[in-house]
Design a protein around this motif. Structure first.
Motif, mmCIF file in Angstrom:
data_model
loop_
_atom_site.group_PDB
_atom_site.id
_atom_site.type_symbol
_atom_site.label_atom_id
_atom_site.label_comp_id
_atom_site.label_asym_id
_atom_site.label_seq_id
_atom_site.Cartn_x
_atom_site.Cartn_y
_atom_site.Cartn_z
ATOM 1 N N PHE A 430 0.831 -1.201 0.000
ATOM 2 C CA PHE A 430 0.000 0.000 0.000
ATOM 3 C C PHE A 430 0.868 1.254 0.000
ATOM 4 O O PHE A 430 0.609 2.202 -0.742
ATOM 5 C CB PHE A 430 -0.932 0.003 1.226
ATOM 6 C CG PHE A 430 -2.290 -0.592 0.976
ATOM 7 C CD1 PHE A 430 -2.414 -1.844 0.391
ATOM 8 C CD2 PHE A 430 -3.443 0.086 1.317
ATOM 9 C CE1 PHE A 430 -3.663 -2.415 0.169
ATOM 10 C CE2 PHE A 430 -4.698 -0.459 1.094
ATOM 11 C CZ PHE A 430 -4.811 -1.712 0.517
ATOM 12 N N ARG A 431 1.887 1.272 0.838
ATOM 13 C CA ARG A 431 2.756 2.448 0.927
ATOM 14 C C ARG A 431 3.459 2.697 -0.411
ATOM 15 O O ARG A 431 3.572 3.838 -0.864
ATOM 16 C CB ARG A 431 3.784 2.267 2.049
ATOM 17 C CG ARG A 431 4.693 3.476 2.249
ATOM 18 C CD ARG A 431 5.570 3.322 3.474
ATOM 19 N NE ARG A 431 4.788 3.353 4.696
ATOM 20 C CZ ARG A 431 4.371 4.474 5.289
ATOM 21 N NH1 ARG A 431 4.651 5.661 4.741
ATOM 22 N NH2 ARG A 431 3.694 4.426 6.409
ATOM 23 N N LYS A 432 3.906 1.638 -1.044
ATOM 24 C CA LYS A 432 4.611 1.758 -2.323
ATOM 25 C C LYS A 432 3.702 2.387 -3.393
ATOM 26 O O LYS A 432 4.088 3.352 -4.075
ATOM 27 C CB LYS A 432 5.075 0.372 -2.765
ATOM 28 C CG LYS A 432 5.635 0.308 -4.181
ATOM 29 C CD LYS A 432 5.914 -1.148 -4.574
ATOM 30 C CE LYS A 432 6.236 -1.281 -6.056
ATOM 31 N NZ LYS A 432 6.400 -2.696 -6.465
ATOM 32 N N TYR A 433 2.484 1.843 -3.549
ATOM 33 C CA TYR A 433 1.593 2.331 -4.591
ATOM 34 C C TYR A 433 1.061 3.731 -4.280
ATOM 35 O O TYR A 433 0.910 4.567 -5.176
ATOM 36 C CB TYR A 433 0.429 1.358 -4.799
ATOM 37 C CG TYR A 433 0.863 0.047 -5.413
ATOM 38 C CD1 TYR A 433 1.418 0.011 -6.692
ATOM 39 C CD2 TYR A 433 0.739 -1.152 -4.723
ATOM 40 C CE1 TYR A 433 1.830 -1.183 -7.263
ATOM 41 C CE2 TYR A 433 1.149 -2.355 -5.282
ATOM 42 C CZ TYR A 433 1.697 -2.370 -6.552
ATOM 43 O OH TYR A 433 2.110 -3.542 -7.118
ATOM 44 N N LEU A 434 0.775 4.000 -3.016
ATOM 45 C CA LEU A 434 0.277 5.326 -2.640
ATOM 46 C C LEU A 434 1.344 6.399 -2.834
ATOM 47 O O LEU A 434 1.031 7.537 -3.204
ATOM 48 C CB LEU A 434 -0.215 5.320 -1.188
ATOM 49 C CG LEU A 434 -1.561 4.630 -0.940
ATOM 50 C CD1 LEU A 434 -1.822 4.490 0.555
ATOM 51 C CD2 LEU A 434 -2.707 5.400 -1.600
ATOM 52 N N SER A 435 2.603 6.051 -2.586
ATOM 53 C CA SER A 435 3.695 7.016 -2.789
ATOM 54 C C SER A 435 3.779 7.426 -4.259
ATOM 55 O O SER A 435 4.004 8.600 -4.582
ATOM 56 C CB SER A 435 5.031 6.421 -2.322
ATOM 57 O OG SER A 435 5.013 6.213 -0.919
ATOM 58 N N LYS A 436 3.579 6.452 -5.154
ATOM 59 C CA LYS A 436 3.540 6.779 -6.584
ATOM 60 C C LYS A 436 2.351 7.688 -6.882
ATOM 61 O O LYS A 436 2.451 8.621 -7.690
ATOM 62 C CB LYS A 436 3.430 5.499 -7.415
ATOM 63 C CG LYS A 436 4.693 4.645 -7.422
ATOM 64 C CD LYS A 436 4.493 3.406 -8.296
ATOM 65 C CE LYS A 436 5.746 2.527 -8.296
ATOM 66 N NZ LYS A 436 5.548 1.288 -9.094
ATOM 67 N N GLY A 437 1.228 7.405 -6.218
ATOM 68 C CA GLY A 437 0.034 8.231 -6.411
ATOM 69 C C GLY A 437 0.238 9.661 -5.951
ATOM 70 O O GLY A 437 -0.266 10.602 -6.573
ATOM 71 N N VAL A 438 0.984 9.845 -4.862
ATOM 72 C CA VAL A 438 1.280 11.189 -4.354
ATOM 73 C C VAL A 438 2.075 11.974 -5.398
ATOM 74 O O VAL A 438 1.774 13.138 -5.700
ATOM 75 C CB VAL A 438 2.047 11.121 -3.013
ATOM 76 C CG1 VAL A 438 2.592 12.497 -2.639
ATOM 77 C CG2 VAL A 438 1.141 10.597 -1.903
ATOM 78 N N CYS A 494 -5.641 10.450 -8.715
ATOM 79 C CA CYS A 494 -4.343 9.780 -8.914
ATOM 80 C C CYS A 494 -4.039 8.824 -7.766
ATOM 81 O O CYS A 494 -3.448 7.759 -7.964
ATOM 82 C CB CYS A 494 -3.223 10.812 -9.042
ATOM 83 S SG CYS A 494 -3.164 11.603 -10.655
ATOM 84 N N LEU A 495 -4.439 9.202 -6.563
ATOM 85 C CA LEU A 495 -4.237 8.329 -5.396
ATOM 86 C C LEU A 495 -5.104 7.084 -5.500
ATOM 87 O O LEU A 495 -4.631 5.962 -5.276
ATOM 88 C CB LEU A 495 -4.552 9.091 -4.107
ATOM 89 C CG LEU A 495 -3.531 10.148 -3.675
ATOM 90 C CD1 LEU A 495 -4.117 11.053 -2.596
ATOM 91 C CD2 LEU A 495 -2.259 9.487 -3.165
ATOM 92 N N THR A 496 -6.395 7.269 -5.839
ATOM 93 C CA THR A 496 -7.274 6.099 -5.939
ATOM 94 C C THR A 496 -6.866 5.211 -7.112
ATOM 95 O O THR A 496 -6.888 3.985 -7.005
ATOM 96 C CB THR A 496 -8.748 6.530 -6.095
ATOM 97 O OG1 THR A 496 -8.866 7.463 -7.174
ATOM 98 C CG2 THR A 496 -9.261 7.184 -4.825
ATOM 99 N N ASP A 497 -6.469 5.830 -8.232
ATOM 100 C CA ASP A 497 -6.010 5.034 -9.380
ATOM 101 C C ASP A 497 -4.782 4.199 -9.009
ATOM 102 O O ASP A 497 -4.649 3.045 -9.437
ATOM 103 C CB ASP A 497 -5.660 5.946 -10.562
ATOM 104 C CG ASP A 497 -6.896 6.524 -11.227
ATOM 105 O OD1 ASP A 497 -8.005 6.040 -10.933
ATOM 106 O OD2 ASP A 497 -6.745 7.472 -12.019
ATOM 107 N N SER A 498 -3.895 4.768 -8.208
ATOM 108 C CA SER A 498 -2.651 4.071 -7.858
ATOM 109 C C SER A 498 -2.897 2.861 -6.964
ATOM 110 O O SER A 498 -2.151 1.880 -7.014
ATOM 111 C CB SER A 498 -1.690 5.033 -7.148
ATOM 112 O OG SER A 498 -2.149 5.359 -5.842
ATOM 113 N N ILE A 499 -3.960 2.920 -6.166
ATOM 114 C CA ILE A 499 -4.172 1.875 -5.160
ATOM 115 C C ILE A 499 -5.299 0.918 -5.528
ATOM 116 O O ILE A 499 -5.455 -0.138 -4.907
ATOM 117 C CB ILE A 499 -4.467 2.522 -3.772
ATOM 118 C CG1 ILE A 499 -4.212 1.530 -2.620
ATOM 119 C CG2 ILE A 499 -5.886 3.066 -3.708
ATOM 120 C CD1 ILE A 499 -2.787 1.096 -2.466
ATOM 121 N N ASP A 500 -6.105 1.244 -6.564
ATOM 122 C CA ASP A 500 -7.316 0.460 -6.865
ATOM 123 C C ASP A 500 -7.042 -1.035 -7.027
ATOM 124 O O ASP A 500 -7.736 -1.880 -6.443
ATOM 125 C CB ASP A 500 -8.007 0.996 -8.118
ATOM 126 C CG ASP A 500 -9.010 2.098 -7.801
ATOM 127 O OD1 ASP A 500 -9.478 2.154 -6.652
ATOM 128 O OD2 ASP A 500 -9.315 2.905 -8.698
#
Length: 683
Positions: A430-438, A494-500
């Motif tokens: 989760f942290r990895k994908y959310l960081s990309k979303g940020v 972008c955050l939701t797309d990164s973690i969906d």
């Protein structure tokens, strides 16, 4: 299990308190929600009436449907009468809505009229005229709150529910009309003085002894949210709680009907990662409506209907495959298409009942009832409690109990470690994908916001009005017959797309998949092998097995509820960060209002983007960690207490329930076998 509780000794002891608590915890009334979406005239009411076998329950036909009122339909298992439970919004909520509506009209009185403005004005006019007639035009919001306008509904003034009770479905339907429909005329064409649907939050209709609704509630849903905050929050909550969703549209425009597909697209995240929907059924109604045919024979008409049905299914399935946004939350196997005719189901002119596909939907509801998980959970719990009572009556196995306890505790420690390890891996992902979303959010937020603040094809005057509504409503607004505008979702996209994808894998809605890669469902004290080696404590071990099942069911429910909050936390945190900016933008007046609102929003986003998106990421991770801590604590403490109370308590005289245990065991084995053979359970 009341008879068991009544026969337990009155003396206070650990085992007695434990048993009484376990009996009290047995639960039977969790209902499965089936949500029904569809535009006015699509045939939702006729469909629901046909499926549940009540032709006259929900009014349909000439009366136009109100877009605000949610109607729940469930069984009345306590009375032979038809009932309607009407829940109103509060007086304070209506006063706030009145103020908002009248302000909207005042703000736009001198703006001139475009099509959107005229539609919004008609919408407000219809709502206020329903409650007040023509009087509202010359009154203030304060005047319109006078109690004299609500004499027919004292329950609204008292913040109570209004209950209607009738002998027949037709009678109840007639009484409910003014609380659920928006037609300005009575059935005979006479003007009706008062309609109260604008004040209604929800109507629950109860049908006596309906077997298809015993554990199922069908919810007739408005297509989108509502200007009223209370109704909007209820809409989101119910949509997010639906296990099954029926999207209803007329067959002749099924694949091309933009409004219907827009409903599905706009609600997909609320139903999917933000909800618990497991299946979407696209239902094409009025399949008996055919154009003139060269062959007017019964066989010719039937063949034409069936051919058209097959073509409609192909076109709808093809259209669904194009919806990439929806498919982020739902796979192809979650989507089914039905072609139904409520009229043919009742009249049987050209089609057999099975060919109307209404029986397929009835069978589906029956399967939901038959596989109702709470029934099995109750019986499983009762089986475990009776096993524990009978096991506790044996006094000669103290040494073996200690040995079994040692092995159980070691098994528990090992299994908890595996659960923790799997959940830690989830947090890292989760942290990895959310960081990309940020990072993506920081790069693209200006461009995304520009497209929302400067929409193509909308006049400055028209958008001034829309944006004013957006900022007054904390970033969201639904123009009449248009897509909802939600700046918070845009900024969080972008955050939701990164973690969906990772979120759906971690918290799947599909029946066969379980959260956290199934590690919680794999948790086991290995009681089966222990029973083979320690037959003297078999009954206590059976109890522990049922406790294990019960605990995992409890955890899955908690995960299902919390995962919605975890997913929605991204947008909610963005909204919180934008609150001050919205309030400032809402305060502008005068010639440069539109320009000032746009600049205020853009300036705030650009100045806070380095912090805002990071805060949203940390909010989601914090809620995820809270859930993980709760899961581990529940696993360890629940099973530890059950082990100690079943195997480490002093012997205590308890009644003999051998006959009852044998009877419940048979019922338990039968239910377990049926569950393995039939449709998988809804969560």
């Amino acid at each position: 299990m009341r008879f068991v509780q009544q026969r337990l000794p009155n003396q206070d002891s650990n085992i007695n308190r434990f048993l009484r608590n376990k009996i009290s915890d047995l639960e039977t009334d969790k209902r499965v929600l089936v949500g029904v979406f569809g535009k006015t005239g699509a045939g939702k009411s006729s469909l629901i009436n046909a499926v549940i076998g009540e032709k006259n329950l929900l009014p349909s036909g000439s009366i136009s449907a109100c877009t605000s009122v949610m109607i729940k339909v469930e069984a009345n298992m306590k009375s032979p009468k038809y009932e309607a439970d009407i829940e109103f919004i509060t007086k304070e909520e209506w006063k706030d809505e009145l103020w908002s509506l009248l302000n909207f009209l005042g703000d736009n009185a001198d703006q001139g009229n475009d099509q959107d403005e005229e539609e919004d004005y008609r919408d407000i006019d219809e709502k206020l005229s329903a409650v007040y007639g023509e009087e509202w035009r010359s009154k203030s919001a304060e005047d319109l709150m006078d109690n004299k306008y609500f004499k027919e509904i004292p329950e609204f003034l008292q913040s109570k529910r209004k209950i209607l009770t009738c002998e027949s479905a037709k009678e109840l339907s007639a009484k409910c009309v003014k609380y659920t429909k928006s037609d300005s005329k009575d059935g005979d064409g006479k003007e009706r003085k008062r309609w109260y649907w604008p004040l209604v939050k929800c109507v629950t209709v109860r049908v006596p002894k309906n077997r298809l609704l015993q554990h199922v509630t069908i919810v007739d849903l408005p297509g989108t949210g509502d200007r009223n905050k209370s109704r909007d929050e209820m809409w989101k909550s119910v949509v997010g709680s639906c296990s099954i969703v029926w999207i209803v549209t007329e067959i002749n425009r099924a694949a091309a009907e933009k409004e219907t597909w827009e409903i599905l697209k706009s609600a997909s995240s609320i139903m999917g990662n933000g909800g618990e929907c497991q299946q979407i059924d696209f239902i094409c109604t009025k399949s008996d409506n055919i154009e003139d045919s060269d062959d007017s024979s019964a066989a010719g008409v039937r063949a034409l209907i069936l051919k058209k049905n097959m073509k409609a299914k192909e076109e709808v399935n093809k259209e669904f495959k194009k919806l990439n946004k929806v498919k982020k939350h739902f796979g192809d196997d979650c989507f089914k298409v039905f072609t139904v005719s409520s009229k043919e189901f009742f009249k049987k002119r050209h089609l057999e009942p099975d060919e109307t596909e209404i029986p397929k939907l009835q069978e589906f509801l029956q399967n939901l009832n038959d596989c109702h998980s709470e029934t099995f959970n109750y019986v499983s719990g009762a089986y475990g409690i009776l096993s524990l009572i009978q096991g506790a009556r044996h006094t000669e196995v103290a040494g073996k109990k200690n040995e079994v306890c040692t092995e159980l505790n070691e098994n528990k420690r090992r299994e908890c470690y595996e659960v923790q390890k799997s959940m830690n891996d989830t947090e890292i992902a989760f942290r990895k994908y959310l960081s990309k979303g940020v990072e993506n959010s920081k790069k693209t937020c200006q461009e995304k916001l520009e497209s929302n603040l400067n929409p193509k094809g909308v006049s400055g005057r028209g958008f001034h009005r829309i944006l004013k509504c957006v900022v007054r409503n904390h970033g969201t607004y639904k123009p009449k017959n248009k897509k909802q505008i939600n700046l918070n979702e845009t900024l969080a996209s972008c955050l939701t797309d990164s973690i969906d994808e990772e979120f759906r894998k971690t918290f799947p809605n599909e029946r066969k998949c379980k959260p956290f890669n199934g590690v919680i469902n794999k948790f086991s004290l290995d009681t089966k092998s222990l029973i083979e080696r320690f037959t003297d404590v078999k009954l206590q071990l059976i109890f522990l097995k049922t406790e294990e099942i019960k605990m995992k069911t409890k955890l899955n429910k908690e995960i299902r509820d919390r995962k919605k909050k975890i997913y929605n936390s991204l947008t909610e945190r963005i909204e919180k960060s934008m609150k001050e900016c919205y309030e400032k933008a809402a305060g502008f007046k005068g010639e440069d209002t539109l320009k000032n609102m746009k600049e205020t929003i853009m300036k705030h986003v650009l100045s806070s983007k380095d912090i805002m998106f990071e805060q949203a990421k940390e909010e989601m991770l914090s809620r995820l960690r809270d859930l993980m801590d709760y899961i581990l604590k529940t696993l360890e403490e629940t099973m530890q207490k059950s082990i100690e109370l079943s195997l480490k308590t002093d012997d205590y005289p308890l009644p003999d329930f051998e006959a009852e245990l044998e009877e419940v065991q048979k019922y338990y084995n039968d239910l377990k076998k049926r569950q393995e053979e039939e449709t998988p359970q809804i969560w």
